[in-house]
Design an enzyme around this catalytic site. Structure first.
Site, PDB file in Angstrom:
ATOM      1  N   MET B   1       0.844  -1.211   0.000  1.00  0.00           N
ATOM      2  CA  MET B   1       0.000   0.000   0.000  1.00  0.00           C
ATOM      3  C   MET B   1       0.873   1.253   0.000  1.00  0.00           C
ATOM      4  O   MET B   1       1.972   1.265   0.522  1.00  0.00           O
ATOM      5  CB  MET B   1      -0.882   0.028   1.258  1.00  0.00           C
ATOM      6  CG  MET B   1      -2.049  -0.925   1.161  1.00  0.00           C
ATOM      7  SD  MET B   1      -3.582  -0.054   0.865  1.00  0.00           S
ATOM      8  CE  MET B   1      -4.056   0.357   2.538  1.00  0.00           C
ATOM      9  N   CYS B   2       0.327   2.267  -0.560  1.00  0.00           N
ATOM     10  CA  CYS B   2       1.026   3.540  -0.619  1.00  0.00           C
ATOM     11  C   CYS B   2       0.872   4.267   0.713  1.00  0.00           C
ATOM     12  O   CYS B   2       0.141   3.844   1.594  1.00  0.00           O
ATOM     13  CB  CYS B   2       0.440   4.416  -1.719  1.00  0.00           C
ATOM     14  SG  CYS B   2       0.222   3.547  -3.267  1.00  0.00           S
TER      15      CYS B   2
END
Lengths: 254, 254
Positions: B1-2
């Protein structure tokens, strides 16, 4: 007057050498210290740097002199404010998206009482005549073509649109969508086509020279457009006023 | 995930401290090295930096750690590619113009089979689900209001639009037009409201602390939104999933 710098190449090339001389004009060898900006296309993406400090002292300009960002299309601008206050939203180049591509525009000159009808989806954020002209160009391009046309088709449409703006005053500009660099001068712009055999070039504004032969391949083509010639030992050609020039892959299109 | 980072303040504030810890997550203390980006509003203008190098090694990220750009609205993003290749046009945040204002958007999450009908004047340049979601939001906002509405009206419209995207997957995002910062989490986001009396804060990711009391006035208000809390000694609040938050002048609107 502001200063413009554009580069169009057939292979990603760094603009460090040309920008180095150009940035000197923002506050040191010339008097254009009301901000500056530069945009680099990388593929479809754009890096866009603007600063309302002068280009000769800005930490971001210093980064760009030292960090060799490679690009096929570059537009840079040093601002001497004629319309609009000195603020970030008035720094060129401006960026908009049309047909899923970014478009970058910078202008040098002054359009007097220029208030085009902006009824489309491009509205200026700042107060400059330049951003109004860019929004009108984008609006009219959007109306003229349903999706991104070829460079040749875009050049045709721009040849119809540009004189409608140029009648309002001085309209020296650079425009790119990452495929080509379009440029027009009412007064002063110059270009040089760098190609094999590459030679040594020496900056006019700084004690710096480079032998392009050390950094290039035989197939490389680089076109540079600038307000006043950057080097003392290259064949700079003055623009014919009122003519639209399209540079693609480092060549000047017929 | 960012990873996402947002800041909203009532006075121009530098993000150096928070960005310093945040940038460590791009390749050092976490594995998000597929590019990064940050956008700062200054008045109506935007400075927009993107780089496909990791934030921990990028020369541009290094500049931002050292150059205290002051802004009332900041959005930053470190990318871990889920959709779309690692290229500049896929780096967040994305910028568009609507109603003569710039809009900045960054997203963390994954929208599955998300192909909204984009019939308006906002088209994605890159290949990400995130940019498609941003273009759809801009298109629907443009249809809902004739000119720039109040923050309260925008919040109302966004509360109708956001769930239509969020049903397609994880939709943690930050959005700003320079007036307010809107944010929504499907999974993880946290915020902190920094205000008088200011105290010392210590970064979780780097051996660095700052006493905000030394750098602030009593009237200062700063809201920070981030994927995971940045400091070990502040009252971070987890977002309620599915709720839209609007931060204005460093306060959380009711």
């Amino acid at each position: 007057m502001c200063q413009l710098l554009g580069m169009n190449c057939n292979t990603p090339t760094d603009v460090t050498f040309s920008f180095s001389g150009f940035a000197q004009r923002g506050g040191i060898t010339d008097h254009h210290s009301d901000g500056w900006g530069i945009a680099f296309f990388e593929g479809q993406g754009v890096r866009h740097f603007v600063d309302h400090q002068s280009a000769s002292t800005s930490p971001i300009a210093d980064l760009i002199r030292r960090y060799p960002i490679k690009s096929q299309n570059v537009i840079a601008h040093i601002r001497k404010a004629t319309q609009g206050e000195v603020s970030l939203e008035n720094c060129h180049p401006f960026v908009r998206e049309l047909w899923g591509r970014y478009w970058v525009f910078a202008h040098n000159g002054n359009l007097v009482d220029y208030a085009p009808r902006l009824h489309g989806s491009f509205k200026p954020v700042g107060q400059t005549d330049s951003e109004r002209a860019f929004c009108w160009l984008m609006q009219e391009l959007a109306k003229s073509h349903a999706s991104v046309p070829s460079v040749a088709e875009l050049s045709c449409t721009l040849r119809e649109l540009v004189p409608q703006i140029a009648q309002h005053g001085t309209f020296n500009f650079l425009l790119s969508n990452g495929q080509a660099l379009w440029s027009h001068a009412s007064t002063h712009l110059h270009y040089v086509l760098r190609r094999h055999p590459f030679n040594r070039a020496t900056l006019s504004d700084e004690d710096l020279s480079v032998n392009f032969a050390d950094h290039t391949r035989e197939s490389d083509r680089v076109a540079v457009v600038v307000t006043q010639p950057l080097t003392t030992d290259e064949n700079w050609v003055a623009f014919e006023p009122g003519r639209l020039y399209a540079f693609e892959d480092g060549n000047l299109n017929a």
